[in-house]
Write a protein that holds these residues in place. Structure first.
Motif, PDB file in Angstrom:
ATOM      1  N   VAL A 167      65.255  43.866  60.686  1.00  0.00           N
ATOM      2  CA  VAL A 167      66.367  43.111  60.090  1.00  0.00           C
ATOM      3  C   VAL A 167      65.873  42.512  58.770  1.00  0.00           C
ATOM      4  O   VAL A 167      65.092  41.569  58.761  1.00  0.00           O
ATOM      5  CB  VAL A 167      66.858  41.992  61.032  1.00  0.00           C
TER       6      VAL A 167
ATOM      7  N   CYS B 124      75.299  44.543  73.612  1.00  0.00           N
ATOM      8  CA  CYS B 124      75.593  44.896  72.214  1.00  0.00           C
ATOM      9  C   CYS B 124      76.011  46.359  72.144  1.00  0.00           C
ATOM     10  O   CYS B 124      75.184  47.274  72.295  1.00  0.00           O
ATOM     11  CB  CYS B 124      74.369  44.659  71.323  1.00  0.00           C
TER      12      CYS B 124
ATOM     13  N   LEU C 283      68.657  47.563  60.806  1.00  0.00           N
ATOM     14  CA  LEU C 283      69.868  46.767  60.572  1.00  0.00           C
ATOM     15  C   LEU C 283      69.758  46.098  59.193  1.00  0.00           C
ATOM     16  O   LEU C 283      69.534  44.876  59.083  1.00  0.00           O
ATOM     17  CB  LEU C 283      70.038  45.700  61.660  1.00  0.00           C
TER      18      LEU C 283
ATOM     19  N   PHE D  49      72.612  43.110  58.024  1.00  0.00           N
ATOM     20  CA  PHE D  49      72.987  42.222  59.123  1.00  0.00           C
ATOM     21  C   PHE D  49      73.485  40.887  58.556  1.00  0.00           C
ATOM     22  O   PHE D  49      72.789  40.220  57.790  1.00  0.00           O
ATOM     23  CB  PHE D  49      71.780  41.969  60.034  1.00  0.00           C
TER      24      PHE D  49
ATOM     25  N   PHE E 206      70.391  36.945  63.851  1.00  0.00           N
ATOM     26  CA  PHE E 206      70.013  38.003  64.797  1.00  0.00           C
ATOM     27  C   PHE E 206      69.194  37.429  65.947  1.00  0.00           C
ATOM     28  O   PHE E 206      69.414  37.779  67.122  1.00  0.00           O
ATOM     29  CB  PHE E 206      69.207  39.085  64.088  1.00  0.00           C
ATOM     30  N   GLU E 207      68.274  36.534  65.631  1.00  0.00           N
ATOM     31  CA  GLU E 207      67.434  35.969  66.687  1.00  0.00           C
ATOM     32  C   GLU E 207      68.274  35.134  67.652  1.00  0.00           C
ATOM     33  O   GLU E 207      67.995  35.102  68.858  1.00  0.00           O
ATOM     34  CB  GLU E 207      66.329  35.122  66.063  1.00  0.00           C
TER      35      GLU E 207
ATOM     36  N   CYS F 256      71.384  35.775  68.495  1.00  0.00           N
ATOM     37  CA  CYS F 256      72.054  36.733  69.386  1.00  0.00           C
ATOM     38  C   CYS F 256      71.072  37.344  70.378  1.00  0.00           C
ATOM     39  O   CYS F 256      71.413  37.579  71.568  1.00  0.00           O
ATOM     40  CB  CYS F 256      72.716  37.828  68.566  1.00  0.00           C
TER      41      CYS F 256
ATOM     42  N   ALA G  96      77.546  37.598  63.260  1.00  0.00           N
ATOM     43  CA  ALA G  96      76.492  38.436  63.845  1.00  0.00           C
ATOM     44  C   ALA G  96      76.952  39.072  65.154  1.00  0.00           C
ATOM     45  O   ALA G  96      76.690  40.258  65.414  1.00  0.00           O
ATOM     46  CB  ALA G  96      75.232  37.592  64.069  1.00  0.00           C
TER      47      ALA G  96
ATOM     48  N   TYR H 164      79.208  41.844  64.361  1.00  0.00           N
ATOM     49  CA  TYR H 164      78.456  42.991  63.847  1.00  0.00           C
ATOM     50  C   TYR H 164      77.840  43.783  64.999  1.00  0.00           C
ATOM     51  O   TYR H 164      77.868  45.019  65.012  1.00  0.00           O
ATOM     52  CB  TYR H 164      77.368  42.506  62.896  1.00  0.00           C
ATOM     53  N   LEU H 165      77.280  43.070  65.990  1.00  0.00           N
ATOM     54  CA  LEU H 165      76.656  43.739  67.132  1.00  0.00           C
ATOM     55  C   LEU H 165      77.671  44.178  68.181  1.00  0.00           C
ATOM     56  O   LEU H 165      77.304  44.822  69.166  1.00  0.00           O
ATOM     57  CB  LEU H 165      75.632  42.803  67.778  1.00  0.00           C
TER      58      LEU H 165
END
Length: 629
Positions: free
Chosen positions: A34, A50, A71, A74, A81-82, A84, A106, A109-110
């Motif tokens: 990421v 996800c 990604l 992102f 991200f972390e 999620c 996020a 996105y996932l």
């Protein structure tokens, strides 16, 4: 500020050799990159929640040990991200107004939807957002601010619009029914005195409690929110104007008198050029102008002129300048001289101040429908006995219109005083053309100047700053002066002013002599020659002229000295010197365009064809007065 905790496991993420991993007995089998950061994780907890990772893993080839997923775009970066990823592992995470937008983008996105698993992250965020964030004032403000980092995502997910609607609804609601921000709540607690009584310091501004918090928004979000508030129709225009004033003082740069911009806010990036910063301020200024309420008096005239000064320096659009000029003209009587001193930065003009925009303001001021009301038509004889309610309404409306007319008359008196003060300031500019000086001086009606002392002072300053004016130009300048409206002190100064044309000095001495003779009470009747001259200048010889007073304050270095001017000898010596310099007067002066002098100026400035003969008349009066003594 509200927050929500999800998960129960402790945080076991750690960093080793620039790689983020999680402590587990099971070996990792998934590498996710990421934005330059690498995560060493497990497929099962992530892919179970996800949908996007499921698709990416199925499309990418599997290696012997780890499958790599990229990604690069992102939203929210590594922090989002972390957050999620920790949710997928069941590790405790905290959501608040500061990170909910990034987390929501996020999760979108996932593709952490309910189709993948019930109670997934998107569902939990939406519940928290709708039930808590949107119900709090400060939470809504902070969330709306954070949405600026993800403009497209926030618009598509409806985060921005929902926050704006929530803020607008709270502004339109009584403050007692709103869950206020910590900043306003703290301010409210500070207003509680030791005995529990509420302080009066902020009580007057309770109705505009929302303005300061909203001033933290960027101009694009602020503009949309203010449009939503104004469309509600419940907020008075003066509160909207006060909110705009607070916002302008927060974001617009300080502008010094010489036209330099002093930014009290650092730029967003050191790489921002001066052009980019100016463009940003110009957009901000024009947005504020578009939000100004249409009602007169909703903002002060001083604030409007500050906006106009900023528009001039930031090179705003001509439509914005004209709108401000029109708004200023509606309440010009509230302005001060310093407000009108707008720096001129035009390459086509060398003047120190922008007099053209002031001329436009004065023109707009005089174009207002301020003519006195006409009398209502009289009723016919057959209907005079019937006084209907409509007739009473007509009389009431007539009284109201007359009252408004007298107010407009008073505003013209104030504006005339303002114009004379403004002329005194711009007269010092050596590059100011004579035509513009005269145009501004003549922009107000004659009746609005109760005396001409301030106008004479401006003319005197202009003559001193422009010593190269020829005789014709000096005469043209002094035609705007009415010697009958000069005070005794101004007459004394003008009588020995070497810069004035001879014709003006003779008029001043004449009216001063006539006034002194009538005020002295030593002559029961004026001589026939003085009566004829007074009648020729529109003065009733049987009534003494009313006393003229000046209300202007004279600087110390410009005090009008009257020493040596009270005796007839000094007046005669001054006049002899003037006559020696200019023995022959041009009785047929023409304007520069070749047109003859108007009848109005003839009434003010015309003298007998032989000034020496009039001088002999004045001398005979002095002699007769001395003989009687």
């Amino acid at each position: 500020m509200k927050f929500m905790k999800l998960g129960s496991r402790p945080d076991t993420f750690y960093t080793s050799e620039a790689v983020r991993s999680i402590s587990s007995e099971v070996s990792s089998d998934l590498i996710i990159q990421v934005k330059g950061s690498r995560y060493l994780l497990h497929k099962f907890p992530l892919l179970s929640k996800c949908l996007r990772l499921q698709r990416l893993c199925s499309e990418s080839p599997e290696s012997s040990q780890h499958q790599i997923v990229q990604l690069p775009d992102f939203p929210g970066g590594v922090d989002a991200f972390e957050l999620c990823a920790k949710f997928c592992y069941g590790i405790t995470i905290t959501l608040s107004a500061y990170n909910i937008v990034a987390a929501r983008c996020a999760a979108e996105y996932l593709q952490m939807t309910e189709d993948v698993e019930k109670g997934n992250l998107i569902y939990k965020i939406e519940v928290f957002f709708n039930s808590c964030i949107l119900h709090g004032w400060r939470d809504s403000i902070v969330t709306l601010q954070s949405s600026k980092a993800f403009p497209l995502w926030s618009e598509d997910l409806g985060i921005t619009s929902r926050c704006i609607e929530a803020i607008a609804s709270k502004v339109l609601t009584h403050p007692s029914k709103v869950s206020l921000s910590h900043s306003y709540s703290r301010r409210g607690r500070d207003d509680i005195s030791c005995n529990g009584a509420e302080s009066q310091r902020h009580k007057a501004s309770t109705k505009g409690w929302w303005a300061e918090d909203m001033a933290e928004l960027g101009i694009d979000l602020y503009w949309r929110t203010m449009i939503a508030i104004k469309s509600g129709g419940k907020i008075p225009s003066n509160l909207v104007g006060e909110a705009l004033k607070i916002y302008a003082s927060r974001w617009l740069p300080n502008i010094s008198r010489n036209g330099r911009i002093n930014n009290h806010e650092a730029s967003d990036s050191d790489s921002d050029s001066a052009t980019e910063v100016t463009s940003k301020h110009r957009l901000l200024l024009e947005s504020i102008i578009s939000l100004l309420p249409a009602e007169k008096g909703s903002v002060s005239c001083s604030f409007l002129l500050k906006l106009l000064k900023a528009a001039n320096i930031l090179n705003a659009s001509s439509s914005s300048k004209m709108e401000l000029a029109r708004r200023v003209a509606l309440q010009l009587e509230e302005a001060t001289v310093s407000d009108l001193l707008i720096p001129c930065l035009s390459y086509t003009s060398d003047t120190l101040y922008d007099v053209d925009i002031v001329m436009t303001i004065l023109e707009q001021f005089m174009l207002q429908g301020q003519s006195p009301p006409t009398s209502p038509p009289r009723s016919k004889l057959g209907f005079e006995r019937r006084r209907s309610r409509s007739a009473e309404n007509i009389n009431f409306e007539l009284q109201e219109s007359r009252r408004s007319s007298s107010a407009s008359h008073g505003s013209k008196l104030k504006v005339a005083k303002l114009v004379d003060g403004y002329l005194q300031e711009i007269a010092k500019d050596v590059n100011l053309p004579l035509s513009k000086f005269i145009t501004i001086a003549e922009s107000v009606p004659e009746f609005s100047r109760l005396d001409h002392d301030d106008l004479y002072r401006a003319i005197d300053i202009y003559l001193k700053a422009h010593p190269d004016l020829n005789k014709c130009e000096r005469k043209r300048l002094c035609r705007i002066l009415d010697c009958k409206k000069l005070s005794m002190e101004a007459c004394m100064h003008a009588a020995r002013n070497e810069l004035l044309p001879l014709r003006v000095v003779v008029q001043v001495l004449f009216f001063e002599q006539a006034r002194a003779t009538m005020a002295g009470g030593k002559m029961t009747e004026l001589p026939s020659n003085i009566k004829a001259l007074l009648a020729g200048h529109g003065i009733d010889p049987s009534k003494p002229p009313p006393p003229l007073s000046t209300t202007s304050t004279i600087p110390g270095d410009d005090q009008w000295s009257i020493s040596g001017l009270k005796s007839p000898k000094s007046k005669l010596s001054t006049l002899r010197m003037k006559l020696a310099e200019d023995d022959e007067l041009d009785e047929n002066d023409l304007h520069p365009d070749g047109m003859g002098r108007t009848s109005k100026f003839k009434a003010f400035c015309a003298l007998p064809a032989r000034p020496k003969k009039m001088f002999s008349k004045l001398l005979s009066i002095n002699r007769s007065s001395s003989e009687k003594n």
